[in-house]
Structures are given as structure tokens and as C-alpha cells.
Design a protein around this motif. Structure first.
Motif, PDB file in Angstrom:
ATOM      1  N   MET A  87     -25.279  24.552  28.337  1.00  0.00           N
ATOM      2  CA  MET A  87     -24.502  24.415  27.006  1.00  0.00           C
ATOM      3  C   MET A  87     -23.925  25.635  26.783  1.00  0.00           C
ATOM      4  O   MET A  87     -24.393  26.843  26.966  1.00  0.00           O
ATOM      5  N   PRO A  88     -22.570  25.668  26.419  1.00  0.00           N
ATOM      6  CA  PRO A  88     -21.826  26.976  26.235  1.00  0.00           C
ATOM      7  C   PRO A  88     -22.531  27.857  25.020  1.00  0.00           C
ATOM      8  O   PRO A  88     -22.943  27.184  24.202  1.00  0.00           O
ATOM      9  N   ALA A  89     -22.195  29.263  25.142  1.00  0.00           N
ATOM     10  CA  ALA A  89     -22.358  29.787  23.951  1.00  0.00           C
ATOM     11  C   ALA A  89     -21.479  29.582  22.859  1.00  0.00           C
ATOM     12  O   ALA A  89     -20.575  29.188  23.042  1.00  0.00           O
ATOM     13  N   SER A  90     -21.869  30.151  21.483  1.00  0.00           N
ATOM     14  CA  SER A  90     -21.068  29.896  20.254  1.00  0.00           C
ATOM     15  C   SER A  90     -21.035  31.456  19.938  1.00  0.00           C
ATOM     16  O   SER A  90     -21.921  32.273  19.730  1.00  0.00           O
ATOM     17  N   ALA A  91     -19.883  31.702  19.081  1.00  0.00           N
ATOM     18  CA  ALA A  91     -19.467  32.875  18.583  1.00  0.00           C
ATOM     19  C   ALA A  91     -18.750  32.777  17.303  1.00  0.00           C
ATOM     20  O   ALA A  91     -18.057  31.851  17.158  1.00  0.00           O
ATOM     21  N   GLY A  92     -18.964  33.870  16.397  1.00  0.00           N
ATOM     22  CA  GLY A  92     -18.272  33.686  15.085  1.00  0.00           C
ATOM     23  C   GLY A  92     -17.798  35.074  14.744  1.00  0.00           C
ATOM     24  O   GLY A  92     -18.469  36.061  14.949  1.00  0.00           O
ATOM     25  N   PHE A  93     -16.739  35.185  14.304  1.00  0.00           N
ATOM     26  CA  PHE A  93     -16.092  36.427  13.668  1.00  0.00           C
ATOM     27  C   PHE A  93     -15.920  36.143  12.121  1.00  0.00           C
ATOM     28  O   PHE A  93     -15.105  35.398  11.647  1.00  0.00           O
ATOM     29  N   ASP A  94     -16.772  37.194  11.300  1.00  0.00           N
ATOM     30  CA  ASP A  94     -16.428  37.281   9.908  1.00  0.00           C
ATOM     31  C   ASP A  94     -14.988  38.299   9.747  1.00  0.00           C
ATOM     32  O   ASP A  94     -15.392  39.440  10.186  1.00  0.00           O
ATOM     33  N   ILE A  95     -13.908  37.829   9.300  1.00  0.00           N
ATOM     34  CA  ILE A  95     -12.880  38.462   9.461  1.00  0.00           C
ATOM     35  C   ILE A  95     -12.573  39.490   8.070  1.00  0.00           C
ATOM     36  O   ILE A  95     -12.989  39.069   6.954  1.00  0.00           O
ATOM     37  N   ALA A  96     -12.243  40.555   8.436  1.00  0.00           N
ATOM     38  CA  ALA A  96     -11.815  41.460   7.229  1.00  0.00           C
ATOM     39  C   ALA A  96     -10.713  42.348   7.531  1.00  0.00           C
ATOM     40  O   ALA A  96     -10.336  42.485   8.572  1.00  0.00           O
ATOM     41  N   LYS A  97     -10.360  43.276   6.554  1.00  0.00           N
ATOM     42  CA  LYS A  97      -9.067  43.892   6.750  1.00  0.00           C
ATOM     43  C   LYS A  97      -9.371  45.167   8.009  1.00  0.00           C
ATOM     44  O   LYS A  97      -8.522  45.247   8.833  1.00  0.00           O
ATOM     45  N   ASP A  98     -10.481  46.026   7.807  1.00  0.00           N
ATOM     46  CA  ASP A  98     -10.492  47.321   8.443  1.00  0.00           C
ATOM     47  C   ASP A  98     -11.273  46.891   9.592  1.00  0.00           C
ATOM     48  O   ASP A  98     -11.316  47.563  10.662  1.00  0.00           O
ATOM     49  N   PHE A  99     -12.279  46.059   9.595  1.00  0.00           N
ATOM     50  CA  PHE A  99     -13.142  45.756  10.687  1.00  0.00           C
ATOM     51  C   PHE A  99     -13.717  44.278  10.425  1.00  0.00           C
ATOM     52  O   PHE A  99     -13.793  43.788   9.552  1.00  0.00           O
ATOM     53  N   HIS A 100     -14.241  43.679  11.800  1.00  0.00           N
ATOM     54  CA  HIS A 100     -14.792  42.165  11.660  1.00  0.00           C
ATOM     55  C   HIS A 100     -16.138  42.448  12.045  1.00  0.00           C
ATOM     56  O   HIS A 100     -16.558  43.390  12.549  1.00  0.00           O
ATOM     57  N   TRP A 101     -16.902  41.168  11.797  1.00  0.00           N
ATOM     58  CA  TRP A 101     -18.202  41.283  12.418  1.00  0.00           C
ATOM     59  C   TRP A 101     -18.452  40.048  13.447  1.00  0.00           C
ATOM     60  O   TRP A 101     -18.034  39.080  13.052  1.00  0.00           O
ATOM     61  N   LEU A 102     -19.135  40.623  14.407  1.00  0.00           N
ATOM     62  CA  LEU A 102     -19.309  39.243  15.388  1.00  0.00           C
ATOM     63  C   LEU A 102     -20.757  39.150  15.626  1.00  0.00           C
ATOM     64  O   LEU A 102     -21.738  39.957  15.676  1.00  0.00           O
ATOM     65  N   ALA A 103     -20.822  37.896  15.943  1.00  0.00           N
ATOM     66  CA  ALA A 103     -22.153  37.165  15.944  1.00  0.00           C
ATOM     67  C   ALA A 103     -22.072  36.404  17.157  1.00  0.00           C
ATOM     68  O   ALA A 103     -21.197  35.347  17.039  1.00  0.00           O
ATOM     69  N   VAL A 104     -22.898  36.353  18.200  1.00  0.00           N
ATOM     70  CA  VAL A 104     -23.006  35.448  19.240  1.00  0.00           C
ATOM     71  C   VAL A 104     -24.350  34.846  19.490  1.00  0.00           C
ATOM     72  O   VAL A 104     -25.167  35.625  19.366  1.00  0.00           O
ATOM     73  N   LEU A 105     -24.430  33.389  19.619  1.00  0.00           N
ATOM     74  CA  LEU A 105     -25.608  32.817  19.881  1.00  0.00           C
ATOM     75  C   LEU A 105     -25.606  32.119  21.345  1.00  0.00           C
ATOM     76  O   LEU A 105     -24.669  31.662  21.841  1.00  0.00           O
ATOM     77  N   ASP A 106     -26.891  32.271  22.035  1.00  0.00           N
ATOM     78  CA  ASP A 106     -26.816  31.712  23.311  1.00  0.00           C
ATOM     79  C   ASP A 106     -26.787  30.048  23.134  1.00  0.00           C
ATOM     80  O   ASP A 106     -26.695  29.439  21.972  1.00  0.00           O
ATOM     81  N   ASP A 107     -27.195  29.410  24.188  1.00  0.00           N
ATOM     82  CA  ASP A 107     -26.883  27.855  24.162  1.00  0.00           C
ATOM     83  C   ASP A 107     -28.355  27.219  23.608  1.00  0.00           C
ATOM     84  O   ASP A 107     -28.369  26.294  23.066  1.00  0.00           O
ATOM     85  N   ARG A 108     -29.389  28.132  23.253  1.00  0.00           N
ATOM     86  CA  ARG A 108     -30.321  27.757  22.252  1.00  0.00           C
ATOM     87  C   ARG A 108     -30.240  28.302  20.687  1.00  0.00           C
ATOM     88  O   ARG A 108     -31.413  28.024  20.164  1.00  0.00           O
ATOM     89  N   GLY A 109     -29.368  28.882  20.355  1.00  0.00           N
ATOM     90  CA  GLY A 109     -29.057  29.329  19.057  1.00  0.00           C
ATOM     91  C   GLY A 109     -29.463  30.787  18.871  1.00  0.00           C
ATOM     92  O   GLY A 109     -29.797  30.987  17.515  1.00  0.00           O
ATOM     93  N   GLN A 110     -30.096  31.337  20.106  1.00  0.00           N
ATOM     94  CA  GLN A 110     -30.785  32.848  19.845  1.00  0.00           C
ATOM     95  C   GLN A 110     -29.420  33.774  19.814  1.00  0.00           C
ATOM     96  O   GLN A 110     -28.437  33.589  20.301  1.00  0.00           O
ATOM     97  N   PRO A 111     -29.798  34.797  18.812  1.00  0.00           N
ATOM     98  CA  PRO A 111     -28.691  35.975  18.732  1.00  0.00           C
ATOM     99  C   PRO A 111     -28.474  36.577  20.056  1.00  0.00           C
ATOM    100  O   PRO A 111     -29.487  36.831  20.969  1.00  0.00           O
ATOM    101  N   VAL A 112     -27.174  36.666  20.504  1.00  0.00           N
ATOM    102  CA  VAL A 112     -27.180  37.536  21.809  1.00  0.00           C
ATOM    103  C   VAL A 112     -26.374  38.782  21.474  1.00  0.00           C
ATOM    104  O   VAL A 112     -26.647  39.820  21.930  1.00  0.00           O
ATOM    105  N   LEU A 113     -25.439  38.630  20.688  1.00  0.00           N
ATOM    106  CA  LEU A 113     -24.679  39.927  19.986  1.00  0.00           C
ATOM    107  C   LEU A 113     -24.511  39.847  18.322  1.00  0.00           C
ATOM    108  O   LEU A 113     -24.400  38.605  17.990  1.00  0.00           O
ATOM    109  N   ASP A 114     -24.440  40.933  17.800  1.00  0.00           N
ATOM    110  CA  ASP A 114     -24.488  41.086  16.487  1.00  0.00           C
ATOM    111  C   ASP A 114     -24.094  42.473  15.836  1.00  0.00           C
ATOM    112  O   ASP A 114     -24.812  43.260  15.882  1.00  0.00           O
ATOM    113  N   HIS A 115     -22.697  42.801  15.923  1.00  0.00           N
ATOM    114  CA  HIS A 115     -22.254  44.017  15.518  1.00  0.00           C
ATOM    115  C   HIS A 115     -20.764  44.005  15.023  1.00  0.00           C
ATOM    116  O   HIS A 115     -20.098  43.091  14.976  1.00  0.00           O
ATOM    117  N   ARG A 116     -20.447  45.042  14.622  1.00  0.00           N
ATOM    118  CA  ARG A 116     -18.931  45.329  13.857  1.00  0.00           C
ATOM    119  C   ARG A 116     -18.080  45.574  15.051  1.00  0.00           C
ATOM    120  O   ARG A 116     -18.489  46.124  16.279  1.00  0.00           O
TER     121      ARG A 116
END
Length: 238
Positions: free
Chosen positions: A1-30
Motif C-alpha cells: 500500500m502506498p504511503a500518504s503525505a500532507g502539506f499544510d500550506i503557508a506563505k513563508d513555509f509549509h509543514w510536511l507530514a508523511v505516513l507509511d502504509d500502516r498510518g505511522q509517521p515517517v516524516l514530520d517537519h517544516r
């Protein structure tokens, strides 16, 4: 199952979160809203795609402040979908502490929506823009690699004949490069002296205060080394 990612968009920086195929966090940073930072994030996402057999990235903003991020992600061949802000807000309020908005929380909610929903709208670029962006991204990556290689080569040459000067100057700064175009070896630096070197730097556009400090640092490093290294003149020319 593919991983999933989300970008919370803002003007100066965005926040990236990546979840693996089981929903566990892989990446979480600005991720700063700048080409170099987005390039680095794209590399991380491509690595995650290889590891988890694909990845889909959710964006909560279309166009505007998300324009550079969207173009570069799609230019890297990454699949992006739109998760509306309303969807993110409603989903967040359904979680513990969801009444308190935060960039990391919203990014994770976007990634979770990508994981659980299959009807999200893809975010493509037009054919012409897609082709042009791929070319530009590829060209920029090549230029960055070339600049890094040249900088590393410069450090190797300078450290081999005048390591003190290599430590005293910044080769990514224009003033340091102006210095090296004329003064490199300890002998020529001692012979010229800080006053003449500072004058040369000022003549070529370096600020007076910066010229004085750099000239004094160069002379100090030259005074500390009186050994002549075989081949130093050729290395200095290179």
C-alpha cells in the motif's frame, strides 16, 4: 500500500507530514517555501515512494502561495491531490485536541485524508507547463550539482597549499572568491600586506569593513605558514 503525505500550506513555509502504509509517521517537519528546501523535500518524498511502492501527496491550497511547491512536486513526477481547507478543518475537529489548530496537526490530517479517501481531485500541471517545469527542475538540479562540485574542488586545492586561508574565508561568499582571484599562496599574501589586499577587495566592490577583516585574516593565515608546498603556484592558478 502506498504511503500518504500532507502539506499544510503557508506563505513563508509549509509543514510536511508523511505516513507509511500502516498510518505511522515517517516524516514530520517544516519545509521553507524556497526552491532548495522544496527540492530536498521532494527527494525525501521520492525516497518514500520507492520504499512504500508509491506515494500520494495532499495539498490544502491550490495556486497562489502553493504555486512553487505544487509546480516543483509535479515537476518531480510526484502525484498530488487537493484536500480542501474545509475538509481539513472538519476532520481535525474530530480528533483529540483538534480545536487547537497547528501546522503539524493539519499536515497529518491531510495525510490521513489522502490515505482514507479515493475520490480526491488530482492536481496536474498543463502539458506545456509540466514539460517546461520538468526541464527547469532538471536544469536547476544539474546547476546545483555543478556548483557543489566546483566548491568542493576549490576547498581541496586551497586546503592542499594554504589550509589556514581555507579556514579563514568563505568560498560561497563573493568577497572570498574575489580574494582568491588575486591572492592565494602565503608568500604572495605576506608580500602584499593587508593594506594592499584590502584596497584590491574594495576596488572590486567588497565593503570596506569586510575588506579589512578579510585582508587581516588572510595575512594572519599567511604569517602562520612559511612552508612552500610543491606545486602551490599551479594549484593557486587553478
Amino acid at each position: 500500500m502506498p504511503a500518504s503525505a500532507g502539506f499544510d500550506i503557508a506563505k513563508d513555509f509549509h509543514w510536511l507530514a508523511v505516513l507509511d502504509d500502516r498510518g505511522q509517521p515517517v516524516l514530520d517537519h517544516r519545509v521553507d517555501n524556497a526552491p532548495a528546501a522544496i527540492d530536498a523535500a521532494a527527494d525525501e518524498l521520492l525516497a518514500a515512494a520507492d520504499r512504500y511502492d508509491g506515494i500520494t501527496i495532499g495539498l490544502d491550497v491550490m495556486g497562489g502561495i502553493a504555486g512553487l511547491l505544487t509546480a516543483m512536486l509535479v515537476g518531480h513526477g510526484l502525484r498530488c491531490v487537493h484536500v480542501s481547507g474545509l475538509t481539513v478543518n472538519r476532520a481535525r475537529h474530530g480528533t483529540r485536541g483538534g480545536e487547537n489548530k497547528s501546522d503539524p496537526r493539519d499536515a497529518r490530517v491531510i495525510a490521513e485524508q489522502v490515505m482514507f479517501r479515493t475520490n480526491l481531485r488530482p492536481v496536474p500541471l498543463s502539458r506545456e507547463s509540466d514539460a517546461e517545469m520538468r526541464l527547469l527542475v532538471s536544469h536547476r538540479a544539474a546547476l546545483v550539482k555543478e556548483i557543489t562540485a566546483h566548491t568542493n574542488r576549490l576547498h581541496d586545492l586551497l586546503a592542499g597549499i594554504h589550509p589556514g586561508l581555507d579556514r579563514a574565508m568563505d568560498s560561497t561568499n563573493k568577497s572570498g572568491l574575489i580574494l582568491l582571484c588575486r591572492y592565494v599562496t602565503p608568500t604572495e599574501i605576506r608580500r602584499s600586506g593587508s593594506t594592499r589586499i584590502a584596497g584590491h577587495l574594495r576596488k572590486h566592490g567588497v565593503r570596506p569593513d569586510r575588506s579589512r577583516l578579510l585582508a587581516e585574516a588572510a595575512v594572519a593565515s599567511a604569517q602562520a605558514q612559511h612552508t612552500v608546498i610543491p606545486g602551490e603556484q599551479r594549484a593557486a592558478t587553478l
